[in-house]
Design an enzyme around this catalytic site. Structure first.
Site, PDB file in Angstrom:
ATOM      1  N   TYR A  11       0.826  -1.220   0.000  1.00  0.00           N
ATOM      2  CA  TYR A  11       0.000   0.000   0.000  1.00  0.00           C
ATOM      3  C   TYR A  11       0.862   1.273   0.000  1.00  0.00           C
ATOM      4  CZ  TYR A  11      -3.137   3.495   2.106  1.00  0.00           C
ATOM      5  OH  TYR A  11      -3.846   4.628   2.402  1.00  0.00           O
ATOM      6  N   ASN A  35       1.272  -9.721   1.035  1.00  0.00           N
ATOM      7  CA  ASN A  35       0.102  -8.857   1.245  1.00  0.00           C
ATOM      8  C   ASN A  35      -0.077  -7.876   0.086  1.00  0.00           C
ATOM      9  OD1 ASN A  35      -2.169  -8.157   2.819  1.00  0.00           O
ATOM     10  ND2 ASN A  35      -1.109  -6.355   3.611  1.00  0.00           N
ATOM     11  N   SER A 125       6.592   3.535  13.178  1.00  0.00           N
ATOM     12  CA  SER A 125       5.170   3.762  13.436  1.00  0.00           C
ATOM     13  C   SER A 125       5.000   4.497  14.751  1.00  0.00           C
ATOM     14  CB  SER A 125       4.490   2.390  13.507  1.00  0.00           C
ATOM     15  OG  SER A 125       3.234   2.502  14.114  1.00  0.00           O
ATOM     16  N   TYR A 150       3.468  -6.422  17.425  1.00  0.00           N
ATOM     17  CA  TYR A 150       3.791  -5.585  16.261  1.00  0.00           C
ATOM     18  C   TYR A 150       4.522  -4.320  16.702  1.00  0.00           C
ATOM     19  CZ  TYR A 150       3.138  -2.037  12.672  1.00  0.00           C
ATOM     20  OH  TYR A 150       3.354  -1.015  11.769  1.00  0.00           O
ATOM     21  N   LYS A 154       8.552  -2.818  16.001  1.00  0.00           N
ATOM     22  CA  LYS A 154       8.991  -1.488  15.528  1.00  0.00           C
ATOM     23  C   LYS A 154       9.974  -0.869  16.527  1.00  0.00           C
ATOM     24  CE  LYS A 154       6.701  -1.355  11.652  1.00  0.00           C
ATOM     25  NZ  LYS A 154       7.402  -1.550  10.389  1.00  0.00           N
ATOM     26  N   TYR A 177       5.150   6.702  11.102  1.00  0.00           N
ATOM     27  CA  TYR A 177       3.865   7.061  10.495  1.00  0.00           C
ATOM     28  C   TYR A 177       2.785   7.004  11.553  1.00  0.00           C
ATOM     29  CZ  TYR A 177       6.256   4.774   6.507  1.00  0.00           C
ATOM     30  OH  TYR A 177       7.151   4.325   5.578  1.00  0.00           O
ATOM     31  N   ASN A 199      -7.410  -3.074   8.847  1.00  0.00           N
ATOM     32  CA  ASN A 199      -7.439  -1.623   9.073  1.00  0.00           C
ATOM     33  C   ASN A 199      -8.827  -1.039   8.835  1.00  0.00           C
ATOM     34  OD1 ASN A 199      -4.252  -1.864   7.796  1.00  0.00           O
ATOM     35  ND2 ASN A 199      -4.587  -0.859   9.746  1.00  0.00           N
TER      36      ASN A 199
END
Ligand code: NAD
Ligand code: UFG
Length: 343
Positions: A11, A35, A125, A150, A154, A177, A199
């Site tokens: 994405y 993905n 993130s 997750y 990071k 982000y 999401n």
């Protein structure tokens, strides 16, 4: 200048590739397509008029990654998007997350270092802040224990990069982000998750188009004005433009230290229901939704202090929430036409 984009059919990566190519950079994409779809490369070629190189590669596979670097030389910088990214899934499958997200980073920087291609932009993130004590969060805010595996990947990734930057000539920028949503104005690329989306935005658009029956809103008992969780949503194109600035900064030796960190958000927080209402307004479609329990691993609210990124990078997010939800909807409709044609 040749830029390696790891996870470039995904994405955010695909939007980044478009921005880079439009600025004249040569791009090579590697992705294992866990993905995303290889067809994204055709869409990138359609938008930019030029086809980026693409190789299917699992960066978590040390031998395959070494082999790639042995054959592909002359890379000036790498942008590392390749990771699993779903907070809830990481709670259920922690080892899958640690394995993929950490091995892929280690394999990438090990080989970059060997090649002397010492410039890395890393997709971090705002999840590294956990649930912050004070809002908005700045780059100086305390890094609190991660709320999900997750988030931990990071945090650990940033620590690995930091340590390698001290020990070697690697230079890196970690971009934290906030919540990227929306799609390219051409509606040729956008978020296209494989399977059921984790999401919020793709779940809303898939519910609107009829692929999903009902959107579950995870929790309305948070201490926020309407009880639903708050995030700093940022248009993916704004995010992609910030990456080009970061790459230019590195390649022109303007970094102030070997490892820099920037928040990429808009500085405004919106609740789940506010995103929903914005989507309903721009699309004219009412979304079927129900309130369910909170999702494991979710924090209650976060938004960014963007002043450091605005000042140092000379970059500022330009697009608002309605532009984000509108472009996401245009993409979902375009996708339906593509899917109908290929059936
Ligand atoms: P995405 O899933 O669309 O893109 C990631 C891409 O990486 C996919 O194409 C996937 O196939 C590929 N990939 C995953 N593991 C790989 C591996 N081992 N080898 C090669 N390719 C691999 O996700 P995205 O939303 O574009 O996110 C990109 C990056 O940004 C991720 O690192 C994510 O953690 C980070 N990020 C995303 C968000 C968000 O809300 N989307 C927010 C903050 C940070
Ligand atoms: N949400 C729902 N229903 C859904 C999906 C999400 O109510 O079907 C809610 C979530 O509970 C959360 C908000 O919408 O409150 C946003 O959720 P997302 O899953 O879209 O995004 P997250 O904030 O959980 O995580 C995303 C990325 C991470 C990234 C993080 C940074 O998936 O990779 O943003 O904030 F680290």
């Amino acid at each position: 200048m040749k830029i390696l984009v790891a996870g470039g059919t995904g994405y955010i990566g695909s939007h980044k590739v478009v921005e880079l190519m439009q600025q004249g950079y040569e791009v090579v994409i590697v992705d294992n397509l866990c993905n995303s779809y290889a067809g994204v490369v055709d869409s990138i070629a359609q938008i930019t008029g030029k086809r980026p190189d693409f190789l299917e590669l699992d960066l978590a596979d040390a031998d395959a990654t070494e082999c790639f670097f042995n054959h592909y030389t002359g890379i000036n910088a790498a942008i590392h998007f390749a990771a699993h990214k779903a907070v809830g899934e990481s709670v259920a499958k922690p080892l899958m997350y640690y394995r993929n997200n950490l091995y892929s980073l280690i394999n990438l920087i090990k080989n970059m270092e060997k090649q002397g291609a010492g410039n890395l932009v890393f997709s971090s993130s705002c999840t590294v802040y956990g649930q912050p004590d004070e809002l908005p969060v700045s780059e100086q805010s305390l890094i609190k224990p991660a709320w999900s595996p997750y988030g931990n990947t990071k945090q650990v990734s940033e620590e690995i990069i930091h340590d390698v930057c001290i020990a070697t000539k690697l230079k890196a920028i970690a971009l934290r982000y906030f919540n990227p949503i929306g799609a390219h104005a051409s509606a040729l690329i956008g978020e296209y998750p494989i399977g059921v989306p984790n999401n919020l935005m793709p779940f809303i658009t898939q519910t609107a188009i009829g692929k999903r029956e009902v959107l579950s809103v995870f929790g309305d008992d948070y201490p926020t004005p309407d009880g639903t969780a708050i995030r700093d949503y940022i248009h993916v194109v704004d995010l992609a433009k910030a990456h080009v600035v970061a790459v230019k900064r590195m390649l022109s030796n303007q970094c102030k230290s070997n490892f820099e960190v920037f928040n990429l958000g808009t500085g405004s927080g919106y609740s789940v229901l506010e995103v929903l209402r914005s989507f309903e307004k721009v699309s004219g479609i009412k979304i079927n939704f129900k309130i369910v329990a909170r999702r494991a691993g979710d924090i209650e609210q976060v938004w960014a202090d963007t002043s450091f990124a605005n000042r140092e990078l000379g970059w500022k997010a330009a697009l608002g929430l309605d532009e984000m939800t509108h472009s996401a909807w245009e993409w979902e409709k375009a996708l339906r036409n593509i899917e109908l044609k290929t059936q």
